[in-house]
Design an enzyme around this catalytic site. Sequence first.
Site, PDB file in Angstrom:
ATOM      1  N   HIS A  16       0.835  -1.190   0.000  1.00  0.00           N
ATOM      2  CA  HIS A  16       0.000   0.000   0.000  1.00  0.00           C
ATOM      3  C   HIS A  16       0.875   1.247   0.000  1.00  0.00           C
ATOM      4  O   HIS A  16       1.837   1.344   0.761  1.00  0.00           O
ATOM      5  CB  HIS A  16      -0.912   0.012   1.232  1.00  0.00           C
ATOM      6  CG  HIS A  16      -1.655   1.297   1.390  1.00  0.00           C
ATOM      7  ND1 HIS A  16      -1.374   2.188   2.393  1.00  0.00           N
ATOM      8  CD2 HIS A  16      -2.625   1.856   0.640  1.00  0.00           C
ATOM      9  CE1 HIS A  16      -2.166   3.241   2.270  1.00  0.00           C
ATOM     10  NE2 HIS A  16      -2.934   3.067   1.217  1.00  0.00           N
ATOM     11  N   SER A  17       0.545   2.197  -0.847  1.00  0.00           N
ATOM     12  CA  SER A  17       1.167   3.509  -0.878  1.00  0.00           C
ATOM     13  C   SER A  17       2.685   3.386  -1.019  1.00  0.00           C
ATOM     14  O   SER A  17       3.180   2.800  -1.977  1.00  0.00           O
ATOM     15  CB  SER A  17       0.740   4.300   0.367  1.00  0.00           C
ATOM     16  OG  SER A  17       1.130   5.644   0.272  1.00  0.00           O
ATOM     17  N   PHE A  18       3.429   3.912  -0.054  1.00  0.00           N
ATOM     18  CA  PHE A  18       4.886   3.863  -0.062  1.00  0.00           C
ATOM     19  C   PHE A  18       5.416   2.444  -0.271  1.00  0.00           C
ATOM     20  O   PHE A  18       6.466   2.236  -0.883  1.00  0.00           O
ATOM     21  CB  PHE A  18       5.409   4.429   1.265  1.00  0.00           C
ATOM     22  CG  PHE A  18       6.840   4.121   1.548  1.00  0.00           C
ATOM     23  CD1 PHE A  18       7.851   4.844   0.937  1.00  0.00           C
ATOM     24  CD2 PHE A  18       7.180   3.096   2.419  1.00  0.00           C
ATOM     25  CE1 PHE A  18       9.181   4.553   1.193  1.00  0.00           C
ATOM     26  CE2 PHE A  18       8.508   2.801   2.681  1.00  0.00           C
ATOM     27  CZ  PHE A  18       9.514   3.530   2.056  1.00  0.00           C
ATOM     28  N   ALA A  76       2.860   3.638  -4.791  1.00  0.00           N
ATOM     29  CA  ALA A  76       3.920   4.276  -5.563  1.00  0.00           C
ATOM     30  C   ALA A  76       4.700   3.195  -6.301  1.00  0.00           C
ATOM     31  O   ALA A  76       5.076   2.184  -5.716  1.00  0.00           O
ATOM     32  CB  ALA A  76       4.848   5.037  -4.629  1.00  0.00           C
TER      33      ALA A  76
END
Length: 192
Positions: free
Chosen positions: A111-113, A138
């Site tokens: 998730h995300s980073f 990302a």
Amino acid sequence: MQRRSLSATDNVSAAPASSRSAAALDGQGRRLQGIGKTYVLVHGAFHGGWCWTGVARRLRALGHTVYTPTLTGLGERSHVMAARPTIDTFIEDVAQVLHFEDLTEVLLVGHSFAGSVISGVADRMPERLQHLVYLDAAVALPGQALTDIGPPGLVDGYRARARAAGGDGASIPPPAPEALCLATITFAGGDN
């Protein structure tokens, strides 16, 4: 990219219908644990493995095996921030879970980073993975850092918060929750 709330009516099932119907059941019609897929769920920045609690519970109820490691220096492992973790540390955190738990055919979710984390794990040990899932994540190309692909205003904000924290810049304090613009994921029955 906009975030939205999910409900149980959204198509977010963990396995295709064919594998759900073929799973082993106990004498009361409940799915047996460990009969499904193996998931490793990697949290984003400013979180810990705890952020997956509701998702992990639902996946386990469907018979899947779920690991939710917390990356070095974050969440309940924030006390080891002095180790000065880098992206390589985070990749190694996840790689060690796969190695020591002897996991194969893993569905690795970032998730995300953590999109950059799971990409690094895939480079190191592709033979242990079945799928990579980038959840609002990302994704940097080889040789790129997240600062290369992030919106300049966001990257500058992170750098300013790191400088303002008075440390050596290795640690970025989390933003105020309202600045993250996070939506609550709600499942039918109120199970978050």
